[in-house]
Design a protein around this motif. Structure first.
Motif, PDB file in Angstrom:
ATOM      1  N   GLU A  23       0.835  -1.209   0.000  1.00  0.00           N
ATOM      2  CA  GLU A  23       0.000   0.000   0.000  1.00  0.00           C
ATOM      3  C   GLU A  23       0.869   1.258   0.000  1.00  0.00           C
ATOM      4  OE1 GLU A  23      -4.137  -1.651   2.014  1.00  0.00           O
ATOM      5  OE2 GLU A  23      -2.711  -0.594   3.293  1.00  0.00           O
ATOM      6  N   SER A  24       1.995   1.215   0.699  1.00  0.00           N
ATOM      7  CA  SER A  24       2.891   2.378   0.729  1.00  0.00           C
ATOM      8  C   SER A  24       3.523   2.633  -0.646  1.00  0.00           C
ATOM      9  CB  SER A  24       3.984   2.203   1.786  1.00  0.00           C
ATOM     10  OG  SER A  24       4.949   1.257   1.360  1.00  0.00           O
ATOM     11  N   GLU A  25       3.521   1.614  -1.502  1.00  0.00           N
ATOM     12  CA  GLU A  25       4.033   1.753  -2.869  1.00  0.00           C
ATOM     13  C   GLU A  25       2.923   2.098  -3.869  1.00  0.00           C
ATOM     14  OE1 GLU A  25       7.462   1.250  -4.117  1.00  0.00           O
ATOM     15  OE2 GLU A  25       7.629   1.819  -1.995  1.00  0.00           O
ATOM     16  N   GLY A  26       1.698   2.302  -3.360  1.00  0.00           N
ATOM     17  CA  GLY A  26       0.601   2.732  -4.212  1.00  0.00           C
ATOM     18  C   GLY A  26      -0.291   1.630  -4.757  1.00  0.00           C
ATOM     19  N   TYR A  27      -0.089   0.399  -4.309  1.00  0.00           N
ATOM     20  CA  TYR A  27      -0.942  -0.706  -4.761  1.00  0.00           C
ATOM     21  C   TYR A  27      -2.196  -0.782  -3.900  1.00  0.00           C
ATOM     22  CZ  TYR A  27       3.247  -2.298  -7.213  1.00  0.00           C
ATOM     23  OH  TYR A  27       4.341  -2.384  -8.032  1.00  0.00           O
ATOM     24  N   GLU A  28      -3.275  -1.275  -4.494  1.00  0.00           N
ATOM     25  CA  GLU A  28      -4.470  -1.606  -3.730  1.00  0.00           C
ATOM     26  C   GLU A  28      -4.316  -3.057  -3.303  1.00  0.00           C
ATOM     27  OE1 GLU A  28      -9.292  -2.146  -4.313  1.00  0.00           O
ATOM     28  OE2 GLU A  28      -8.146  -1.093  -5.860  1.00  0.00           O
ATOM     29  N   VAL A  29      -4.503  -3.337  -2.021  1.00  0.00           N
ATOM     30  CA  VAL A  29      -4.279  -4.684  -1.512  1.00  0.00           C
ATOM     31  C   VAL A  29      -5.559  -5.230  -0.876  1.00  0.00           C
ATOM     32  CG1 VAL A  29      -2.925  -6.124   0.064  1.00  0.00           C
ATOM     33  CG2 VAL A  29      -1.837  -4.172  -1.088  1.00  0.00           C
ATOM     34  N   VAL A  30      -5.901  -6.438  -1.262  1.00  0.00           N
ATOM     35  CA  VAL A  30      -6.973  -7.198  -0.627  1.00  0.00           C
ATOM     36  C   VAL A  30      -6.279  -8.390   0.009  1.00  0.00           C
ATOM     37  CG1 VAL A  30      -9.075  -8.537  -0.967  1.00  0.00           C
ATOM     38  CG2 VAL A  30      -8.665  -6.478  -2.340  1.00  0.00           C
ATOM     39  N   SER A  31      -6.479  -8.588   1.309  1.00  0.00           N
ATOM     40  CA  SER A  31      -5.776  -9.687   1.965  1.00  0.00           C
ATOM     41  C   SER A  31      -6.745 -10.609   2.685  1.00  0.00           C
ATOM     42  CB  SER A  31      -4.732  -9.151   2.950  1.00  0.00           C
ATOM     43  OG  SER A  31      -5.350  -8.459   4.002  1.00  0.00           O
ATOM     44  N   SER A  32      -6.280 -11.854   2.838  1.00  0.00           N
ATOM     45  CA  SER A  32      -7.089 -12.867   3.500  1.00  0.00           C
ATOM     46  C   SER A  32      -6.164 -13.851   4.201  1.00  0.00           C
ATOM     47  CB  SER A  32      -7.943 -13.610   2.473  1.00  0.00           C
ATOM     48  OG  SER A  32      -8.666 -14.651   3.091  1.00  0.00           O
ATOM     49  N   ASP A  33      -6.665 -14.442   5.272  1.00  0.00           N
ATOM     50  CA  ASP A  33      -5.876 -15.448   5.987  1.00  0.00           C
ATOM     51  C   ASP A  33      -6.178 -16.864   5.497  1.00  0.00           C
ATOM     52  OD1 ASP A  33      -8.402 -15.793   7.018  1.00  0.00           O
ATOM     53  OD2 ASP A  33      -7.777 -15.794   9.111  1.00  0.00           O
ATOM     54  N   ASN A  34      -7.037 -16.993   4.469  1.00  0.00           N
ATOM     55  CA  ASN A  34      -7.361 -18.322   3.947  1.00  0.00           C
ATOM     56  C   ASN A  34      -7.731 -18.242   2.471  1.00  0.00           C
ATOM     57  OD1 ASN A  34     -10.369 -18.101   3.614  1.00  0.00           O
ATOM     58  ND2 ASN A  34     -10.177 -17.611   5.795  1.00  0.00           N
ATOM     59  N   SER A  35      -7.825 -19.410   1.866  1.00  0.00           N
ATOM     60  CA  SER A  35      -8.054 -19.483   0.421  1.00  0.00           C
ATOM     61  C   SER A  35      -9.515 -19.310   0.018  1.00  0.00           C
ATOM     62  CB  SER A  35      -7.539 -20.821  -0.109  1.00  0.00           C
ATOM     63  OG  SER A  35      -8.279 -21.881   0.459  1.00  0.00           O
ATOM     64  N   ARG A  36     -10.421 -19.236   0.965  1.00  0.00           N
ATOM     65  CA  ARG A  36     -11.844 -19.102   0.615  1.00  0.00           C
ATOM     66  C   ARG A  36     -12.119 -17.833  -0.187  1.00  0.00           C
ATOM     67  NH1 ARG A  36     -11.819 -21.507   5.610  1.00  0.00           N
ATOM     68  NH2 ARG A  36     -12.056 -19.581   6.760  1.00  0.00           N
ATOM     69  N   ILE A  37     -11.251 -16.836  -0.077  1.00  0.00           N
ATOM     70  CA  ILE A  37     -11.438 -15.597  -0.830  1.00  0.00           C
ATOM     71  C   ILE A  37     -11.392 -15.853  -2.337  1.00  0.00           C
ATOM     72  CG2 ILE A  37      -9.011 -14.913  -0.870  1.00  0.00           C
ATOM     73  CD1 ILE A  37     -10.055 -12.003  -0.344  1.00  0.00           C
ATOM     74  N   LEU A  38     -10.746 -16.946  -2.749  1.00  0.00           N
ATOM     75  CA  LEU A  38     -10.665 -17.255  -4.180  1.00  0.00           C
ATOM     76  C   LEU A  38     -12.033 -17.542  -4.785  1.00  0.00           C
ATOM     77  CD1 LEU A  38      -7.409 -19.395  -4.230  1.00  0.00           C
ATOM     78  CD2 LEU A  38      -7.712 -17.038  -5.030  1.00  0.00           C
ATOM     79  N   LYS A  39     -13.014 -17.873  -3.958  1.00  0.00           N
ATOM     80  CA  LYS A  39     -14.378 -18.069  -4.456  1.00  0.00           C
ATOM     81  C   LYS A  39     -14.956 -16.752  -4.979  1.00  0.00           C
ATOM     82  CE  LYS A  39     -15.387 -21.887  -1.358  1.00  0.00           C
ATOM     83  NZ  LYS A  39     -16.161 -22.368  -0.218  1.00  0.00           N
ATOM     84  N   PHE A  40     -14.371 -15.632  -4.563  1.00  0.00           N
ATOM     85  CA  PHE A  40     -14.868 -14.305  -4.941  1.00  0.00           C
ATOM     86  C   PHE A  40     -13.879 -13.580  -5.845  1.00  0.00           C
ATOM     87  CE2 PHE A  40     -16.313 -15.498  -0.689  1.00  0.00           C
ATOM     88  CZ  PHE A  40     -17.674 -15.591  -0.923  1.00  0.00           C
ATOM     89  N   ILE A  41     -13.079 -14.338  -6.565  1.00  0.00           N
ATOM     90  CA  ILE A  41     -12.034 -13.731  -7.389  1.00  0.00           C
ATOM     91  C   ILE A  41     -12.628 -12.842  -8.481  1.00  0.00           C
ATOM     92  CG2 ILE A  41     -11.741 -15.610  -9.042  1.00  0.00           C
ATOM     93  CD1 ILE A  41      -8.638 -15.107  -8.546  1.00  0.00           C
ATOM     94  N   ASP A  42     -13.821 -13.183  -8.976  1.00  0.00           N
ATOM     95  CA  ASP A  42     -14.477 -12.346  -9.986  1.00  0.00           C
ATOM     96  C   ASP A  42     -14.792 -10.964  -9.430  1.00  0.00           C
ATOM     97  OD1 ASP A  42     -14.376 -14.428 -11.786  1.00  0.00           O
ATOM     98  OD2 ASP A  42     -16.475 -14.993 -11.540  1.00  0.00           O
ATOM     99  N   LYS A  43     -15.165 -10.908  -8.173  1.00  0.00           N
ATOM    100  CA  LYS A  43     -15.489  -9.624  -7.527  1.00  0.00           C
ATOM    101  C   LYS A  43     -14.236  -8.774  -7.354  1.00  0.00           C
ATOM    102  CE  LYS A  43     -16.833  -7.699  -3.116  1.00  0.00           C
ATOM    103  NZ  LYS A  43     -16.856  -7.975  -1.697  1.00  0.00           N
TER     104      LYS A  43
END
Length: 121
Positions: A23-43
């Motif tokens: 984020e300090s380098e200007g990137y937008e970051v979405v983080s998760s502690d598990n792989s279930r977030i991959l179910k929402f990769i389209d979002k």
């Protein structure tokens, strides 16, 4: 528009460090502690995925290498660069077998993190 990076890392300190640094380098970051977030990769539509190879609280037997292979084999997600993050000694082999675009060996310094991210976004 900032490039979006999806960070999947179960170690809170490492996840927070990566998130803050990117984020300090200007990137937008979405983080998760598990792989279930991959179910929402389209979002989320990330430009890059940093994927820990070993997540301790998984509900499945998959590891980062297997998830990377699935992502790279799916036409809907194959274009997204996947970087395996791990402390294992054979990380290069894991990354290759997982069809990932690269790897980041733990422990890493921020220059290594920035370098691999810039290379793939």
């Amino acid at each position: 528009m900032a490039k979006k990076i999806l960070v999947i890392e179960d170690d809170k300190d490492i996840r927070d460090t990566i998130t803050y640094a990117l984020e300090s380098e200007g990137y937008e970051v979405v983080s998760s502690d598990n792989s279930r977030i991959l179910k929402f990769i389209d979002k989320h539509q990330p430009d890059l995925i940093l994927l820990d190879n070993w997540l301790t609280d998984w509900k499945s037997d998959a590891n980062g290498q297997q998830l990377s292979r699935e992502l790279k084999s799916d036409p809907k997600t194959s274009h997204i660069p996947v970087i395996i993050v791990s402390a294992v000694s054979n990380i290069a082999e894991l990354a290759k077998e997982g069809l990932s675009d690269g790897y980041l060996k733990k422990p890493f310094d921020l220059e290594a993190l920035f370098g691999i991210v810039k290379k793939h976004v």
